[in-house]
Write an enzyme that holds these catalytic residues in place. Structure first.
Site, PDB file in Angstrom:
ATOM      1  N   ILE A 219       0.812  -1.221   0.000  1.00 56.82           N
ATOM      2  CA  ILE A 219       0.000   0.000   0.000  1.00 56.82           C
ATOM      3  C   ILE A 219       0.844   1.270   0.000  1.00 56.82           C
ATOM      4  O   ILE A 219       0.307   2.366  -0.133  1.00 56.82           O
ATOM      5  CB  ILE A 219      -0.967   0.024   1.206  1.00 56.82           C
ATOM      6  CG1 ILE A 219      -0.196  -0.082   2.537  1.00 56.82           C
ATOM      7  CG2 ILE A 219      -2.003  -1.074   1.091  1.00 56.82           C
ATOM      8  CD1 ILE A 219      -1.086   0.048   3.759  1.00 56.82           C
ATOM      9  N   GLY A 220       2.153   1.149   0.153  1.00 52.88           N
ATOM     10  CA  GLY A 220       2.986   2.345   0.134  1.00 52.88           C
ATOM     11  C   GLY A 220       4.458   1.999   0.110  1.00 52.88           C
ATOM     12  O   GLY A 220       4.875   0.941   0.589  1.00 52.88           O
TER      13      GLY A 220
ATOM     14  N   GLY B  80       8.346   3.813   0.791  1.00 56.15           N
ATOM     15  CA  GLY B  80       9.124   4.952   1.260  1.00 56.15           C
ATOM     16  C   GLY B  80      10.583   4.780   0.913  1.00 56.15           C
ATOM     17  O   GLY B  80      10.979   3.814   0.250  1.00 56.15           O
ATOM     18  N   GLY B  81      11.400   5.706   1.364  1.00 57.63           N
ATOM     19  CA  GLY B  81      12.813   5.636   1.041  1.00 57.63           C
ATOM     20  C   GLY B  81      13.519   4.468   1.693  1.00 57.63           C
ATOM     21  O   GLY B  81      14.438   3.891   1.127  1.00 57.63           O
ATOM     22  N   MET B  82      13.076   4.088   2.907  1.00 53.57           N
ATOM     23  CA  MET B  82      13.743   3.028   3.647  1.00 53.57           C
ATOM     24  C   MET B  82      12.934   1.748   3.745  1.00 53.57           C
ATOM     25  O   MET B  82      13.497   0.680   3.945  1.00 53.57           O
ATOM     26  CB  MET B  82      14.049   3.511   5.076  1.00 53.57           C
ATOM     27  CG  MET B  82      15.060   4.622   5.124  1.00 53.57           C
ATOM     28  SD  MET B  82      15.326   5.325   6.770  1.00 53.57           S
ATOM     29  CE  MET B  82      14.450   4.284   7.862  1.00 53.57           C
ATOM     30  N   ALA B  83      11.602   1.838   3.631  1.00 52.73           N
ATOM     31  CA  ALA B  83      10.772   0.670   3.904  1.00 52.73           C
ATOM     32  C   ALA B  83       9.545   0.662   3.006  1.00 52.73           C
ATOM     33  O   ALA B  83       9.157   1.681   2.442  1.00 52.73           O
ATOM     34  CB  ALA B  83      10.352   0.666   5.377  1.00 52.73           C
TER      35      ALA B  83
ATOM     36  N   VAL C 263       5.400  -0.470   2.899  1.00 50.83           N
ATOM     37  CA  VAL C 263       4.278  -0.615   3.825  1.00 50.83           C
ATOM     38  C   VAL C 263       3.224  -1.517   3.180  1.00 50.83           C
ATOM     39  O   VAL C 263       2.849  -1.319   2.022  1.00 50.83           O
ATOM     40  CB  VAL C 263       3.659   0.753   4.176  1.00 50.83           C
ATOM     41  CG1 VAL C 263       2.545   0.574   5.211  1.00 50.83           C
ATOM     42  CG2 VAL C 263       4.722   1.699   4.713  1.00 50.83           C
TER      43      VAL C 263
ATOM     44  N   LYS D 231       5.224  -2.275   8.231  1.00 51.07           N
ATOM     45  CA  LYS D 231       6.323  -1.582   7.542  1.00 51.07           C
ATOM     46  C   LYS D 231       7.559  -2.480   7.605  1.00 51.07           C
ATOM     47  O   LYS D 231       8.052  -2.804   8.696  1.00 51.07           O
ATOM     48  CB  LYS D 231       6.605  -0.235   8.200  1.00 51.07           C
ATOM     49  CG  LYS D 231       7.766   0.510   7.569  1.00 51.07           C
ATOM     50  CD  LYS D 231       7.966   1.881   8.202  1.00 51.07           C
ATOM     51  CE  LYS D 231       6.907   2.829   7.745  1.00 51.07           C
ATOM     52  NZ  LYS D 231       7.190   4.213   8.183  1.00 51.07           N
TER      53      LYS D 231
ATOM     54  N   ASP E 148      10.759  14.860   9.682  1.00 55.65           N
ATOM     55  CA  ASP E 148      10.302  14.608   8.306  1.00 55.65           C
ATOM     56  C   ASP E 148       8.821  14.944   8.184  1.00 55.65           C
ATOM     57  O   ASP E 148       8.036  14.176   7.631  1.00 55.65           O
ATOM     58  CB  ASP E 148      10.548  13.146   7.928  1.00 55.65           C
ATOM     59  CG  ASP E 148      10.482  12.931   6.410  1.00 55.65           C
ATOM     60  OD1 ASP E 148      10.568  13.923   5.673  1.00 55.65           O
ATOM     61  OD2 ASP E 148      10.334  11.781   5.979  1.00 55.65           O
TER      62      ASP E 148
END
Length: 746
Positions: A19-20, A22-25, A27, A42, A136
């Site tokens: 569902i998403g 990010g830069g590190m992980a 989701v 995550k 952030d």
């Protein structure tokens, strides 16, 4: 294809879909089998799992959000830091990001933007009170629920502001459009960096634009450090002056010029909401300076254009002199178009050649692609390259590829992978096969199960941990026991001799000794909620939380329902009153007694620090002898002035001045008071009657005549004949209805 989809993490969280990212992980939406509910998981990306810096940040996130408990912060449910996978389980938010919302709405009205910003600041304020800086803050990390509730998430690069050794970073962290100047410089960051980022988000909500924007991220970072943002009202004239001042103060370049804390910024927004005409005067002198500067710029406008034109001509001439064209020896500046025509004539053939070569390459590539698409004998069956299925759940792969491949299990064996995970395949990835080809795979039986050693008979906690740590991880819980001595093991969970997954956590229950029925209540006033709760629960006390308005910092203990340092039984419920960070509303009362002989209808005007608070309802002195007045306000000492108004003639007079304290230790003192004098000044006291002495005529004495003997009265007695009055004895005056009072009112 995502290898995580279909997996069951620790046998509990079944991954459903991505569902998403990010830069590190990444989701995922997942199903919590144990609780039967949807959660968000995550998972740290594989390429970062072996990087100590990224791993530190990911662990830092879980440590940060685990201590946060606030209605505007996403709740953490579980964390895992095994060697195989690092993940965090959080509550699933059924909503949209503020970024998506802004893309639809473009610009928000000030009321909606303020409502969202107050929730964002309350979440950040709670984190700051716990010593955590988000670092952030951006619309992508802010979720909006259907009822308008805000949830701040992704503390992925949060840090503990007070933790030594982590006050600076090797690189600026955060999204470039929302980072603070100190983040862009890679300087130390604190709570004021979050305030800056929140101010940028507030700016975008009200204007529909970011204050600093450019395709080059480095340029944006430089703007944060050096450029001055346009006033929000210059972008959107509907932005109120008061909110503009709040935003500009939040995004000041120097941290010392920004708001001291999130709560101070909250107070300004709430002041503005209660009075939309409110301004704060933060930039009055600067506005005057800008007006003078604009006037000077207008005067220089014409000269600047002339200067720029001259400089452009000089630069053009200099370039022509430095780079003469050898084939144009007789070049004349009066005919510049000839040079352009010649250059264009050479450029067109070159461009045409490039286009032709590109087309040829594309045709060759397409032919090769079509050749690989169909098989060699020209049939219509499409061949394909076999994927790498290792690491995927067998049932998931079998279901998804059922129309292309036939899967068969070659063997099953123990491994550190989850049960049913594909460990290997008999066809190398990339091999070209036809649909229906059989592929044999080796799948995992999961970790090998090991019987838990028996450590619950006569073993100390240290001995038990030593015996278990070779095959398992351990967690210790201390409980009371009337039979097992303090420090010795009561039991393990799972219990001894139970087959259990190697590396899994075994809970060791250790005796605290015999139950203590009475404990002393610790004093936790002023402590943070999480810390106070832990202190009380360590004493086997049950904690209940109730929030209340207070001038104490948000999230701190204001009071308890029981006195500290007193003895209570274990299991007693202790109520902790936790501050919301908002000033409490305190009500003070004053009673005005009426003097004697008051007559009329009156009202009372109440002034709070010189501002009209209210005018009370009218009271009639015929029906009451006093008036009670209630006054509600927040925080500190304030002066109350009460004015008496006679409703019959409109006259007013000050009745008294008082100092009231509107805080938890409320008090009142009288500055001046003259109740009787005030009623007299407005003609509200009944005047005393005027008394005069009247002249009374006294009749002369009457001679007494003996009474005749009683005889029966005849039925009718004729009226006696009139007797003329004597000249020396005047007729006596008849008594009045007032029984011959000697004094009458004038």
């Amino acid at each position: 294809m995502d290898k995580n989809i279909g997996k069951k993490l620790d046998g509990r969280f079944e991954i459903l879909r991505l569902i998403g990212t990010g830069g590190m992980a990444d989701v995922y939406k997942a199903h919590d089998i144990l609780e039967d509910k949807i959660v968000a998981v995550k998972i740290l990306k594989k390429e970062f799992a072996e990087n100590e810096e990224f791993l530190r940040r990911f662990r830092n996130e879980s440590r940060a959000i685990a201590v946060l408990s606030h209605p505007n912060i996403v709740k953490v449910i579980d964390v895992s830091f095994s060697n195989k996978m690092q993940y965090i389980v959080m509550e699933y938010i059924d909503g949209i990001t503020l970024k998506d919302y802004l893309e639809t709405e473009k610009v928000l009205d000030w009321n909606t933007a303020s409502y969202f910003m107050l929730q964002i600041l309350r979440a950040l304020g709670h984190a700051h009170d716990m010593g955590i800086v988000h670092r952030d803050v951006k619309p992508q990390n802010i979720m909006i629920l259907s009822d308008g509730t805000i949830k701040v998430m992704d503390f992925g690069i949060a840090k503990f502001a007070r933790e030594e050794g982590l006050t600076t970073t090797a690189q600026a962290i955060g999204s470039v459009h929302y980072i603070s100047p100190e983040q862009a410089r890679s300087d130390a960051t604190d709570e004021k960096s979050d305030i800056y980022s929140a101010g940028i988000v507030f700016y975008e909500m009200l204007t529909g634009q970011k204050p600093f924007d450019n395709e080059n991220p480095i340029s944006v970072a430089l703007m944060h450090m050096q450029a001055r943002a346009k006033k929000p009202s210059d972008v959107n004239p509907d932005v109120p002056k008061g909110l503009e001042e709040i935003i500009l103060k939040a995004i000041e370049k120097e941290p010392s010029d920004r708001y001291l804390s999130a709560s101070v910024m909250i107070n300004d927004i709430e002041k503005f909401k209660s009075s939309p005409e409110e301004t704060f005067g933060y930039y009055e002198e600067e506005e005057r300076y800008n007006m003078e500067r604009d006037n000077q710029n207008k005067e220089m406008h014409t000269k600047s254009f002339k200067s720029l034109d001259e400089r452009f001509s000089m630069s053009r001439k200099a370039v022509s002199e430095e780079k003469p064209e050898p084939e144009y020896d007789e070049y004349d500046e009066d005919y510049p178009e000839e040079e352009y025509i010649e250059k264009r004539s050479m450029f067109i053939p070159m461009l045409s050649g490039v286009v032709i070569v590109t087309i040829i390459i594309a045709v060759v590539f397409l032919a090769a692609l079509l050749s690989a698409y169909f098989n060699s004998d020209g049939s219509d069956y499409k061949e394909f390259h076999v994927d790498d299925f290792t690491g995927y759940d067998y049932e998931y792969v079998k279901r998804e590829y059922s129309q292309l491949l036939n899967f068969a299990i070659l063997e099953s064996k123990y491994s550190d992978q989850d049960e049913n995970t594909i460990l290997s395949q008999d066809i190398e990835p990339g091999t070209v096969v036809k649909p229906g080809h059989e592929i044999k795979v080796t799948i995992s039986k999961g970790p090998q199960m090991i019987n838990i050693p028996s450590v619950d008979t006569g073993f100390t906690m240290e001995q038990a941990e030593q015996m278990l740590k070779e095959k398992f991880t351990t967690s210790v819980r201390r409980v009371y026991s009337d039979t097992v001595p303090e420090g010795y093991v009561i039991k393990t969970e799972p219990k001894a001799d139970t087959p259990y997954k190697e590396g899994a956590t075994v809970i060791i229950y250790v005796s605290r000794g015999k139950v203590t029925t009475n404990v002393t209540i610790p004093d936790v006033h002023g402590k943070k909620e999480a810390e106070a709760r832990q202190i009380l629960e360590d004493q086997d006390l049950v904690v209940k939380i109730i929030t209340r308005n207070s001038d104490k910092p948000e999230g701190t203990v204001v009071s308890m329902d029981r006195s500290p340092n007193t003895k209570v039984e274990t299991g007693t419920e202790i109520v902790l009153y936790i501050s919301t960070g908002q000033l409490p509303t305190v009500t003070q009362e004053i009673e005005i007694p009426f003097p004697a002989d008051v007559n009329g209808v009156f009202s009372f005007k109440v002034y709070l620090d010189g501002t009209m608070y209210e005018e009370t309802k009218e009271v009639d002195s015929k029906f009451t002898t006093r008036k009670s007045i209630s006054i509600s306000s927040t925080g500190g000492k304030k002066e109350i002035s009460i004015i008496l108004v006679n409703k019959a003639n409109g006259k007013e007079a000050e009745l008294g001045r008082y100092q009231f304290s509107f805080d938890e230790a409320k008090s009142r003192s009288t500055v001046s008071e003259d109740i009787t004098g005030a009623f007299a000044k407005v003609d509200g006291i009944k005047k005393a009657p005027v008394v005069t002495q009247a002249t009374v005529t006294t009749p002369p004495p009457v001679q007494e005549t003996p009474a005749p003997a009683e005889t029966p009265a005849p039925a009718e007695t004729p009226a006696p004949a009139e007797t003329p009055a004597s000249s020396d004895q005047p007729e006596p005056e008849q008594p009045s209805d007032s029984d011959n009072n000697e004094v009458v009112e004038g």
